[in-house]
Design a protein around this motif. Sequence first.
Motif, mmCIF file in Angstrom:
data_model
loop_
_atom_site.group_PDB
_atom_site.id
_atom_site.type_symbol
_atom_site.label_atom_id
_atom_site.label_comp_id
_atom_site.label_asym_id
_atom_site.label_seq_id
_atom_site.Cartn_x
_atom_site.Cartn_y
_atom_site.Cartn_z
ATOM 1 N N SER A 115 30.772 35.660 40.954
ATOM 2 C CA SER A 115 29.793 36.625 40.471
ATOM 3 C C SER A 115 29.213 36.138 39.144
ATOM 4 C CB SER A 115 30.447 38.003 40.329
ATOM 5 O OG SER A 115 29.476 39.003 40.072
ATOM 6 N N GLU A 135 30.257 43.436 43.689
ATOM 7 C CA GLU A 135 31.569 43.585 43.050
ATOM 8 C C GLU A 135 32.177 44.945 43.367
ATOM 9 O OE1 GLU A 135 31.773 42.812 38.920
ATOM 10 O OE2 GLU A 135 30.718 40.889 39.014
ATOM 11 N N ALA A 139 35.708 45.644 45.269
ATOM 12 C CA ALA A 139 36.779 46.382 44.603
ATOM 13 C C ALA A 139 37.226 47.590 45.426
ATOM 14 C CB ALA A 139 36.321 46.834 43.224
ATOM 15 N N ILE A 147 37.508 38.343 41.760
ATOM 16 C CA ILE A 147 36.105 38.227 41.367
ATOM 17 C C ILE A 147 36.052 37.331 40.137
ATOM 18 C CG2 ILE A 147 34.076 39.467 40.527
ATOM 19 C CD1 ILE A 147 35.110 41.921 42.100
ATOM 20 N N ARG A 149 33.847 35.402 37.291
ATOM 21 C CA ARG A 149 32.552 35.485 36.612
ATOM 22 C C ARG A 149 32.421 34.296 35.661
ATOM 23 N NH1 ARG A 149 34.516 41.008 35.411
ATOM 24 N NH2 ARG A 149 33.805 42.426 37.075
ATOM 25 N N SER A 213 39.679 40.580 38.353
ATOM 26 C CA SER A 213 38.325 40.213 37.953
ATOM 27 C C SER A 213 38.430 39.465 36.632
ATOM 28 C CB SER A 213 37.446 41.457 37.795
ATOM 29 O OG SER A 213 37.299 42.143 39.025
ATOM 30 N N TRP A 214 37.988 38.222 36.629
ATOM 31 C CA TRP A 214 38.164 37.381 35.442
ATOM 32 C C TRP A 214 36.835 36.782 34.999
ATOM 33 C CZ3 TRP A 214 42.566 34.353 38.264
ATOM 34 C CH2 TRP A 214 43.757 35.077 38.199
#
Length: 439
Positions: A115, A135, A139, A147, A149, A213-214
């Motif tokens: 993303s 996203e 989720a 996810i 980023r 999510s990172w």
Amino acid sequence: MNQRTILVLGASGLIGRFVTDDLRARGFRVVGVARSLSQAQRMSALDIELPILSLDADALTRLLREQAVDVVVNCLGVLQDGPGSDTNAVHRGFVARLLQAIGGSGRTIRLVHISIPGTAEADRTAFATTKREAERLIAASGIAHAILRPGFVVAPSAYGGSAMLRALAAFPLDLPSAEMATPFQPVAVEDIAATIAWLAARDIDDASVKAVSWDLMLSEPVTMAGVIKHFRLAFGTAGWPRVAMPSSMLDLGAKIGDFVNYLGWMPPMRSTAIAELRRGVRGDPSAWIAATGIVPKTLTETIGRHPATIQDKWFARLFLVKALIFASLVAFWVVSGFIALFVSYRAAAGILSAHNFPPALVDPITIGTSLMDMSIGVLIAFRRTAAIGLVAGIVASLGYMFGAAILTPDLWIEPLGALVKTGPAIVLMLVALLMLDNR
């Protein structure tokens, strides 16, 4: 040998291609899928061309089952709406079908989704809002997922925005000061690949990476000027005096890019790219670093590791010139045909009459060649037909030269040297033909 199978969607792109090759080197079985792959990208029988974005959920399910997929890496994305590009269809619609396919595959599959950094509150473009909607779908799906980023991706290859920064580094040109001061945290593509490999090796029931999510980027704040500075050090242009373009020129370039986008080209300077550039690239990579133990490579390690080669320098210098070459060729053919047909028709027809062409053929030949010239320019203007137009232009130019040598040899020594100048035009079209590839 790691027996897990990873499906990479978008295996022809900047991230997707590198990840595909890197994961294979690590021992994973990697199926690389893209709508189209260059001959050089077909490195394995597992590099597959598929109209992936047009596949329905059932077809995606069959693909997952047939390839016994354990991990899906979704690198698909488009910057802006245009012919063949629909941000909502690619970022939201396709992801919805992919989630449905994973859920109905009967297999335990982890989804790794690429993303963009930033927050929903700062999203201003269709590109950003549809990415964020994807996203949210992921989720809420209950599927094991990560996810990612990434910040500004620094890779050995260069497409789009990454190519544009290299071009700026190779020329004595700066973006406006406000844009140069924009936060622009980078990440090495090697770190993205290492993260995906780390996730692929984890047990899917590991609660610590069941749904993460990172942000993937350097922790230290970096501006766009700082990134370009490192490229300039590599290119040996750091000491050059530079001129900053005005913001109005950047905005005009974006509008021209939007127009060209509708002709099928994908220039890096479009309204969405400029809007995202002005928003900046920033995030907090601490959760990613803590979980994986990966230490992000610095700009010195990624860009400054080796000085730019002559191949790097040629590419960067020609990247901006490529647009000028195609624009000039389109103008050359369209304008020359238009002038002969509408502005100086009598003079053009008079050349044939003066060389004793049969009167019945003068008008058809003059009109036909003028329309042919304009048609060649239009063909070159559209990305899908540019190669046909360039080849047609070379053939037509050679035809004019040889035809004149036989029928009107005195034109070769006329004062303005129109036919003599056709030779360099042929060379320029050949250069354009050789530069047509994007990846």
